[in-house]
Design a protein around this motif. Structure first.
Motif, short mmCIF file in Angstrom:
data_model
loop_
_atom_site.label_atom_id
_atom_site.label_comp_id
_atom_site.label_asym_id
_atom_site.label_seq_id
_atom_site.Cartn_x
_atom_site.Cartn_y
_atom_site.Cartn_z
N LYS A 125 11.44 -29.69 19.48
CA LYS A 125 10.77 -28.43 19.13
C LYS A 125 11.77 -27.27 19.13
O LYS A 125 11.68 -26.37 18.30
N LEU A 126 12.73 -27.31 20.06
CA LEU A 126 13.75 -26.25 20.11
C LEU A 126 14.58 -26.25 18.83
O LEU A 126 15.16 -25.23 18.46
N HIS A 127 14.64 -27.42 18.16
CA HIS A 127 15.40 -27.53 16.92
C HIS A 127 14.48 -27.56 15.69
O HIS A 127 14.92 -27.87 14.59
N ASP A 128 13.19 -27.29 15.92
CA ASP A 128 12.23 -27.24 14.82
C ASP A 128 12.19 -28.56 14.03
O ASP A 128 12.18 -28.56 12.79
N VAL A 129 12.20 -29.66 14.77
CA VAL A 129 12.20 -30.99 14.15
C VAL A 129 10.90 -31.71 14.51
O VAL A 129 10.42 -31.58 15.65
N LEU A 130 10.34 -32.45 13.56
CA LEU A 130 9.10 -33.20 13.82
C LEU A 130 9.33 -34.29 14.87
O LEU A 130 10.39 -34.92 14.88
N PHE A 131 8.31 -34.50 15.70
CA PHE A 131 8.42 -35.56 16.71
C PHE A 131 7.26 -36.55 16.57
O PHE A 131 6.10 -36.16 16.59
N HIS A 132 7.62 -37.82 16.43
CA HIS A 132 6.62 -38.90 16.38
C HIS A 132 6.78 -39.80 17.59
O HIS A 132 7.89 -40.10 18.01
N THR A 133 5.64 -40.22 18.17
CA THR A 133 5.73 -41.24 19.22
C THR A 133 4.79 -42.40 18.89
O THR A 133 3.64 -42.19 18.52
N ASP A 134 5.34 -43.60 19.01
CA ASP A 134 4.55 -44.82 18.84
C ASP A 134 3.90 -45.09 20.20
O ASP A 134 4.56 -45.53 21.14
N ALA A 135 2.60 -44.78 20.26
CA ALA A 135 1.88 -44.94 21.54
C ALA A 135 0.97 -46.17 21.51
O ALA A 135 -0.02 -46.23 22.22
N LEU A 159 -2.45 -39.63 27.90
CA LEU A 159 -1.68 -39.12 26.75
C LEU A 159 -2.38 -37.86 26.25
O LEU A 159 -3.59 -37.90 26.00
N ASP A 160 -1.63 -36.79 26.12
CA ASP A 160 -2.19 -35.56 25.57
C ASP A 160 -1.18 -35.01 24.57
O ASP A 160 -0.06 -34.64 24.96
N VAL A 161 -1.58 -34.99 23.31
CA VAL A 161 -0.62 -34.62 22.25
C VAL A 161 -0.04 -33.22 22.46
O VAL A 161 1.10 -32.97 22.08
N ASN A 162 -0.81 -32.33 23.08
CA ASN A 162 -0.29 -30.97 23.28
C ASN A 162 0.71 -30.93 24.42
O ASN A 162 1.76 -30.31 24.33
N ARG A 163 0.36 -31.61 25.51
CA ARG A 163 1.30 -31.64 26.64
C ARG A 163 2.59 -32.36 26.23
O ARG A 163 3.69 -31.99 26.63
N LEU A 164 2.45 -33.39 25.38
CA LEU A 164 3.61 -34.17 24.94
C LEU A 164 4.41 -33.50 23.83
O LEU A 164 5.49 -33.97 23.49
N HIS A 165 3.87 -32.44 23.24
CA HIS A 165 4.49 -31.77 22.07
C HIS A 165 4.67 -32.74 20.91
O HIS A 165 5.67 -32.67 20.18
N ALA A 166 3.73 -33.67 20.75
CA ALA A 166 3.87 -34.63 19.64
C ALA A 166 3.26 -34.06 18.37
O ALA A 166 2.20 -33.44 18.41
N ASP A 167 3.94 -34.29 17.23
CA ASP A 167 3.38 -33.90 15.94
C ASP A 167 2.65 -35.09 15.32
O ASP A 167 1.72 -34.93 14.54
N LEU A 168 3.13 -36.28 15.64
CA LEU A 168 2.59 -37.52 15.08
C LEU A 168 2.54 -38.55 16.21
O LEU A 168 3.50 -38.63 17.01
N LEU A 169 1.45 -39.31 16.29
CA LEU A 169 1.33 -40.31 17.37
C LEU A 169 0.53 -41.49 16.84
O LEU A 169 -0.54 -41.31 16.26
N SER A 170 1.07 -42.70 17.04
CA SER A 170 0.42 -43.91 16.52
C SER A 170 -0.36 -44.64 17.61
O SER A 170 0.11 -44.73 18.75
N LEU A 171 -1.50 -45.19 17.22
CA LEU A 171 -2.33 -45.98 18.13
C LEU A 171 -2.79 -47.25 17.40
O LEU A 171 -2.81 -47.29 16.17
#
Ligand code: PLP
Length: 401
Positions: A167-177, A186-198
């Protein structure tokens, strides 16, 4: 009732009967297409919308941010390929070296189209170090993908910290959850995730249903084209029964998460203690504490090549465990790429035994497993087993008495 002991929940989980019950009405009788305007269609649409709320609640998202897919694999592909396509450039994808094939193969596909790929190294416990990510972020990056928890060794990544750096570099973050979903909070806001797979089948839901969380405002291009369902990001008539099952499974997992995580972590620690106590050459793999509650990986030093035989003996005795991921089962005997990335030599990387527990496992089954394991290990050439485990004439009977 099955007399087998199923300890391979990282591969897939048995359907919860409550999930099956929720799916029932959508598996039989008149089933509408959610896009149809008549009553049958409206019933199907309402069911899909309810599931969207249930899945969103599992990860602290808004329902409109959930895109249903046909699998965790598809969600992963959509996240990476969709992000690169939306950027309009070949771009640069950064992913950890121990991602699932759904990410690694998507990276290979993107590389064939000119995308630069950087794989982040991990340490001996399977953790991605933030300094490695910081180095990768020195150049321009389209999307960073780091799994929430690893399927082979169970290590949980410091997602919040890693995503914060992107986020500090303005880059998208995806996590395979896919492995973490329903097992750890898991909380997408606390994790700062833009994309998350389930994926539904990893949390006692049906196979063949997944979801991608897409943060509002994130630019993503589709990878499947057609009728424009799922906000145009995933065309195809929705798998209504599967999605209903996913919703029910997500709600049950969310409500029971704390209690279940405690119970499974208790089993995991008990097995770890007994394995180390009884087998002098046993060693644990993955992070000692930052790990999925029901997930334990271990090996037997000097006997790594015997793992195939050991798993066969366990299978014959009624116990299903695996050597690493289900996806690498076809290549058994080959070293695990995850363990190699963690710095293990090729010999040790062949010897992984993965025990992954789930909702319907019991203490009796855990005890029975330890006895069966003890018998199987002592049958291997050159094994020392400390005799502290009481021997049972027929462990399977003990488990289901
Ligand atoms: N990602 C991880 C970490 C997994 O463990 C798996 C399945 O094993 C997947 C993705 C793929 O999910 P699916 O089986 O729903 O395609």
């Amino acid at each position: 009732m099955s007399s087998r002991i199923y300890f391979d929940h990282s591969a897939t989980t048995p359907l919860d009967p409550r999930v099956l019950e929720a799916m029932g009405p959508f598996l039989s009788g008149a089933q509408g297409n959610p896009s149809s305007l008549h009553q049958e269609g409206r019933v199907a649409r309402a069911a899909v919308d309810k599931s969207r709320v249930q899945v969103a609640e599992l990860v602290g998202a808004e329902p409109g941010e959930i895109i249903f897919t046909a699998s965790g694999t598809e969600a992963d592909n959509l996240a990476l390929i969709g992000a690169v396509r939306a950027s309009g450039k070949p771009g640069h994808v950064v992913a950890s070296a121990i991602e699932h094939a759904a990410i690694l193969e998507a990276c290979k596909f993107l590389a064939s189209g000119g995308t630069k790929i950087t794989h982040l190294p991990v340490d001996r416990d399977g953790l991605v170090r933030p300094d490695g990510l910081l180095r990768a972020l020195q150049s321009k990056v389209t999307v960073v993908s780091v799994m929430a928890a690893n399927n082979v060794v169970g290590t949980i990544q410091p997602i919040e910290e890693l995503a914060h750096l992107t986020k500090l570099h303005d880059v998208l973050f995806h996590t395979d959850a896919v492995q973490a979903g329903g097992k750890i909070p898991l909380d997408v806001n606390r994790l700062h995730a833009d994309l998350l797979s389930l994926s539904a089948h990893k949390l006692h839901g049906p196979k063949g249903v997944g979801a991608l969380y897409v943060r509002k405002g994130t630019e993503l291009a589709p990878i499947i084209f057609g009728g424009g369902q799922e906000r145009g990001l995933r065309s195809a008539t929705e798998n209504v029964a599967g999605i209903v099952g996913f919703g029910a499974a997500a709600e049950i997992a969310r409500k029971e998460l704390d209690q279940e995580a405690k119970r499974l972590a208790g089993f995991r620690e008990y097995i770890a203690t007994e394995v180390l106590r009884n087998f002098p050459n046993a060693y644990l793999l993955g992070h000692p504490t930052e790990r999925l509650p029901g997930h334990l990986s271990f090996g037997f030093r000097g006997q790594e090549r015997e793992v195939g035989k050991l798993l066969e003996a366990l299978d014959q005795a009624g116990v299903a465990v695996s050597a690493g991921s289900a996806c690498s089962a076809n290549h058994s005997g080959e070293p695990s790429s995850v363990l190699l990335a963690m710095g293990y030599d090729a010999e040790s990387a062949r010897g992984l035994i993965r025990v992954s527990l789930g909702r319907f496992n019991t203490q009796q089954e855990v005890d029975c497993f330890l006895h069966v394991l003890s018998n199987a290990v002592s049958a291997l050439p050159g094994t020392a087993v400390r005799a502290s485990l009481p021997r049972l004439a027929n462990p399977a009977e003990a488990a289901f008495a």
